[in-house]
Design a protein around this motif. Structure first.
Motif, PDB file in Angstrom:
ATOM      1  N   LEU A   1       0.825  -1.207   0.000  1.00 50.85           N
ATOM      2  CA  LEU A   1       0.000   0.000   0.000  1.00 50.85           C
ATOM      3  C   LEU A   1       0.860   1.259   0.000  1.00 50.85           C
ATOM      4  N   GLU A   2       1.975   1.216   0.684  1.00 52.30           N
ATOM      5  CA  GLU A   2       2.874   2.361   0.700  1.00 52.30           C
ATOM      6  C   GLU A   2       3.550   2.553  -0.657  1.00 52.30           C
ATOM      7  N   ALA A   3       3.893   1.450  -1.311  1.00 48.36           N
ATOM      8  CA  ALA A   3       4.579   1.527  -2.599  1.00 48.36           C
ATOM      9  C   ALA A   3       3.645   1.940  -3.731  1.00 48.36           C
ATOM     10  N   HIS A   4       2.335   1.688  -3.566  1.00 52.03           N
ATOM     11  CA  HIS A   4       1.359   1.987  -4.621  1.00 52.03           C
ATOM     12  C   HIS A   4       0.236   2.837  -4.027  1.00 52.03           C
ATOM     13  N   PRO A   5       0.374   4.151  -4.070  1.00 52.30           N
ATOM     14  CA  PRO A   5      -0.528   5.049  -3.323  1.00 52.30           C
ATOM     15  C   PRO A   5      -2.000   4.972  -3.711  1.00 52.30           C
TER      16      PRO A   5
END
Length: 299
Positions: free
Chosen positions: A51-55
């Protein structure tokens, strides 16, 4: 005592690399940029990284373990409504929309192993339970008491690849009942170890390891659930969508390899499984047996 799930997600960098192309995949209108399914949420470690890598990614995380769901809810709170946690076994789940990715980190988690009350480990005494969902299903003690000796031997051999399975089954049946006896995982491990010659009891691997694995797999129908996932997950994916599975023993890995090779809907992206490097193995011993295989839905 509550399970903290303060553990490191295995093969974190490899998982991030495998899902690095998510943003370019087609997605339905309801999915926004994309919807990903984490079949084995645990403490939410892999989900938080993705989730952090793909906003713009949205995620559904499944877990049967209430302690895991509580820990994941805290871990994923910063992502608000982008993460939905569901109390479910992935074998019986149908996603609400097409998926850009499916991730499954199989087996039992380190926090579950470290919590004696769950009954997964023989290293500390605990009840003969072994259920992923501690609120339903048959315990390990009930399973041992229910099966005929031959059935128990076949289970220990098939799911644990234990060559002394018949001797072990004979011993466990002779010591019935296990349910309600007050005996612990340590007592079960002692009974199993007694089936081995003295020299074998002092090896690097505890003699009860394979029997405990077999009982845990049977109690939770782990291989049946994996077979259903491998059969159904390709239909959940958008064209190009990713299916990534982390396994921890040969019974799982062989199934994943066979599915990725033989399923016409899938094209494998890893000819050999990705494994942990020396640094990760030292920091997280559980990663030593982890194997990640990745495939995508054919376009």
């Amino acid at each position: 005592m509550a399970v903290t799930f303060a553990h490191l997600p295995v093969l974190a960098e490899s998982v991030l690399q495998a899902f690095s192309g998510l943003s370019g995949l087609p997605a339905g209108e309801e999915a926004g940029e994309g919807l990903l399914l984490d079949c084995t949420l645990g403490g939410g470690g892999h989900s938080a990284l993705l989730l952090e890598a793909h906003p713009r990614l949205r995620l559904i995380g499944l877990d049967r373990d209430p302690a895991a769901r509580d820990a994941a809810a805290e871990r994923l709170a910063p992502f608000a409504d982008r993460a939905t946690i569901v109390a479910a076994n992935f074998a019986g789940f149908t996603p609400p929309a097409p998926l850009v990715g499916v991730l499954a980190d199989l087996g039992v988690s380190s926090p579950q192993l470290d919590e004696p009350a769950r009954g997964f480990s023989f290293r500390t005494a605990g009840p003969l339970d072994m259920r992923m969902d501690p609120e339903s299903g048959e315990t390990a003690a009930e399973l041992i008491d229910r099966l005929e000796e031959t059935e128990l031997a076949d289970l220990i051999h098939g799911f644990g690849e234990e060559r002394l399975s018949r001797r072990i089954a004979r011993r466990l049946v002779a010591e019935r009942p296990w349910t309600g006896s007050g005996r612990s995982t340590a007592d079960l491990a002692y009974a199993v170890a007694g089936c081995f010659p003295p020299k074998a009891r002092r090896g690097r691997i505890h003699p009860a390891t394979r029997t405990f694995q077999a009982l845990r797999i049977a109690v939770n129908d782990e291989l049946g659930a994996l077979d259903r996932l491998l059969r159904e997950a390709p239909d959940w994916l958008v064209p190009g969508g990713l299916l990534a599975v982390i396994s921890f023993h040969s019974l799982e890995d062989r199934r994943v390899k066979t599915a990725f090779l033989g399923d016409p809907r899938l094209e494998r992206l890893t000819r050999k499984p990705l494994v942990a490097g020396e640094e990760e193995q030292q920091a997280n011993p559980r990663s030593r047996s982890a194997k990640l295989r990745v495939a995508h839905r054919r376009v």
